[in-house]
Design an enzyme around this catalytic site. Structure first.
Site, PDB file in Angstrom:
ATOM      1  N   GLY A  22      36.919  51.946  46.339  1.00 27.89           N
ATOM      2  CA  GLY A  22      36.756  52.747  47.556  1.00 27.89           C
ATOM      3  C   GLY A  22      36.369  54.195  47.333  1.00 27.89           C
ATOM      4  O   GLY A  22      36.618  55.032  48.197  1.00 27.89           O
TER       5      GLY A  22
ATOM      6  N   ASN B 223      33.393  55.388  47.458  1.00 28.21           N
ATOM      7  CA  ASN B 223      32.416  55.699  48.514  1.00 28.21           C
ATOM      8  C   ASN B 223      33.110  55.864  49.866  1.00 28.21           C
ATOM      9  O   ASN B 223      32.725  56.720  50.659  1.00 28.21           O
ATOM     10  CB  ASN B 223      31.334  54.620  48.590  1.00 28.21           C
ATOM     11  CG  ASN B 223      30.295  54.783  47.500  1.00 28.21           C
ATOM     12  OD1 ASN B 223      29.469  55.692  47.544  1.00 28.21           O
ATOM     13  ND2 ASN B 223      30.356  53.924  46.487  1.00 28.21           N
TER      14      ASN B 223
ATOM     15  N   LYS C 129      38.074  33.750  52.580  1.00 25.93           N
ATOM     16  CA  LYS C 129      38.075  32.367  52.073  1.00 25.93           C
ATOM     17  C   LYS C 129      38.288  31.385  53.219  1.00 25.93           C
ATOM     18  O   LYS C 129      38.107  30.185  53.051  1.00 25.93           O
ATOM     19  CB  LYS C 129      39.174  32.202  51.021  1.00 25.93           C
ATOM     20  CG  LYS C 129      38.826  32.903  49.727  1.00 25.93           C
ATOM     21  CD  LYS C 129      39.809  32.525  48.626  1.00 25.93           C
ATOM     22  CE  LYS C 129      39.639  33.439  47.442  1.00 25.93           C
ATOM     23  NZ  LYS C 129      40.437  34.669  47.572  1.00 25.93           N
TER      24      LYS C 129
ATOM     25  N   MET D 213      32.198  42.821  48.463  1.00 24.94           N
ATOM     26  CA  MET D 213      31.665  41.774  47.605  1.00 24.94           C
ATOM     27  C   MET D 213      31.481  40.453  48.360  1.00 24.94           C
ATOM     28  O   MET D 213      31.993  39.408  47.937  1.00 24.94           O
ATOM     29  CB  MET D 213      32.588  41.550  46.406  1.00 24.94           C
ATOM     30  CG  MET D 213      32.831  42.798  45.582  1.00 24.94           C
ATOM     31  SD  MET D 213      31.321  43.464  44.908  1.00 24.94           S
ATOM     32  CE  MET D 213      31.044  42.319  43.594  1.00 24.94           C
TER      33      MET D 213
ATOM     34  N   HIS E 194      23.785  50.034  46.795  1.00 24.65           N
ATOM     35  CA  HIS E 194      23.637  49.146  45.638  1.00 24.65           C
ATOM     36  C   HIS E 194      23.355  49.973  44.380  1.00 24.65           C
ATOM     37  O   HIS E 194      22.540  50.899  44.427  1.00 24.65           O
ATOM     38  CB  HIS E 194      22.502  48.150  45.903  1.00 24.65           C
ATOM     39  CG  HIS E 194      22.357  47.149  44.805  1.00 24.65           C
ATOM     40  ND1 HIS E 194      23.205  46.076  44.669  1.00 24.65           N
ATOM     41  CD2 HIS E 194      21.490  47.093  43.765  1.00 24.65           C
ATOM     42  CE1 HIS E 194      22.857  45.393  43.587  1.00 24.65           C
ATOM     43  NE2 HIS E 194      21.825  45.976  43.030  1.00 24.65           N
TER      44      HIS E 194
HETATM   45  C1  GRF Z   1      29.364  50.860  44.117  1.00 25.75           C
HETATM   46  O1  GRF Z   1      28.914  51.104  42.821  1.00 25.75           O
HETATM   47  C2  GRF Z   1      28.294  50.203  44.941  1.00 25.75           C
HETATM   48  O2  GRF Z   1      27.012  50.491  44.519  1.00 25.75           O
HETATM   49  C3  GRF Z   1      28.576  48.741  44.764  1.00 25.75           C
HETATM   50  O3  GRF Z   1      29.978  48.644  44.640  1.00 25.75           O
HETATM   51  C4  GRF Z   1      30.493  49.857  44.123  1.00 25.75           C
HETATM   52  C5  GRF Z   1      31.627  50.284  44.989  1.00 25.75           C
HETATM   53  O4  GRF Z   1      32.323  51.364  44.460  1.00 25.75           O
HETATM   54  N1  GRF Z   1      28.019  47.991  45.867  1.00 25.75           N
HETATM   55  P1  GRF Z   1      33.535  52.018  45.249  1.00 25.75           P
HETATM   56  O5  GRF Z   1      34.513  50.913  45.599  1.00 25.75           O
HETATM   57  O6  GRF Z   1      32.976  52.689  46.475  1.00 25.75           O
HETATM   58  O7  GRF Z   1      34.121  53.017  44.290  1.00 25.75           O
END
Ligand code: GRF
Length: 187
Positions: free
Chosen positions: A14, A16, A62, A88, A107
């Site tokens: 998390g 981001n 799931k 994911m 990404h």
């Molecule tokens: C990031 O590197 C993003 O590009 C990928 O998953 C990662 C998530 O990182 N899709 P975080 O959980 O935000 O630290």
């Protein structure tokens, strides 16, 4: 400015999410984070929602028809925009039907190169000169929607997967807010 009620989807760390929460506090940032959805009960990123008193929901991806449960929550919190930040799971047409062009993803590669998982090991194996991150719209195909923002750096001969990941994440924390500003400036 009326901020867009936004939901952030996560599965893990998390960083981001944390970064977007910080940005969303600024008066002129176009989104307000109104909900966090995690499909991992133990995602450490949930702590940022807790700390900042943002409602969060665990959705078990799931189970059958889990996207209907997601839709119910998005509806409950009147969500009009979605950011996937390390979520994911592939978004299906159930969600896209209601949120087409309203879902963006980050990404860790320069798309269209290296879609999918294990990007850093594949980038090194392929002896790429440059890499970076991409913020793009989400459509039915994995990591394939229109690109909004891309940021890149040159790979150093000594860079391993861990270093590439750190360098990429630093750029992600610039690219995600920039993409959000760009989207709503054009609206
Ligand atoms: C990031 O590197 C993003 O590009 C990928 O998953 C990662 C998530 O990182 N899709 P975080 O959980 O935000 O630290």
């Amino acid at each position: 400015m009326v901020k867009k009620k936004t939901c952030i989807f996560i599965s893990g760390k998390g960083s981001n999410l944390k970064n977007l929460i910080l940005h969303s506090r600024k008066d002129n940032f176009p989104i307000n984070i109104s909900l966090v959805i995690s499909n991992n009960k133990n995602a450490s990123g949930i702590s940022f929602a807790k700390k900042n008193k943002i409602p969060y929901v665990f959705i078990d991806t799931k189970i059958k028809h889990y996207e209907n449960k997601i839709l119910l929550n998005l509806n409950k919190y009147k969500i009009s925009f979605i950011c996937l930040a390390g979520y994911m799971k592939i978004i299906s047409s159930t969600l896209l039907r209601y949120y087409r062009k309203k879902i963006i993803n980050i990404h860790p590669s320069l798309l269209p190169k290296f879609k999918g998982l294990n990007t850093f090991s594949r980038i090194l194996k392929n002896k790429e000169i440059k890499t970076g991150c991409t913020v793009h719209y989400v459509n039915e195909k994995l990591d394939s929607g229109n690109i909004i923002v891309q940021k890149s750096f040159f790979i150093n001969a000594k860079d391993n997967e861990h270093v590439l990941k750190n360098k990429t994440q630093k750029l992600e924390h610039l690219a995600f807010p920039e993409a959000i500003i760009k989207i709503f400036r054009n609206n």
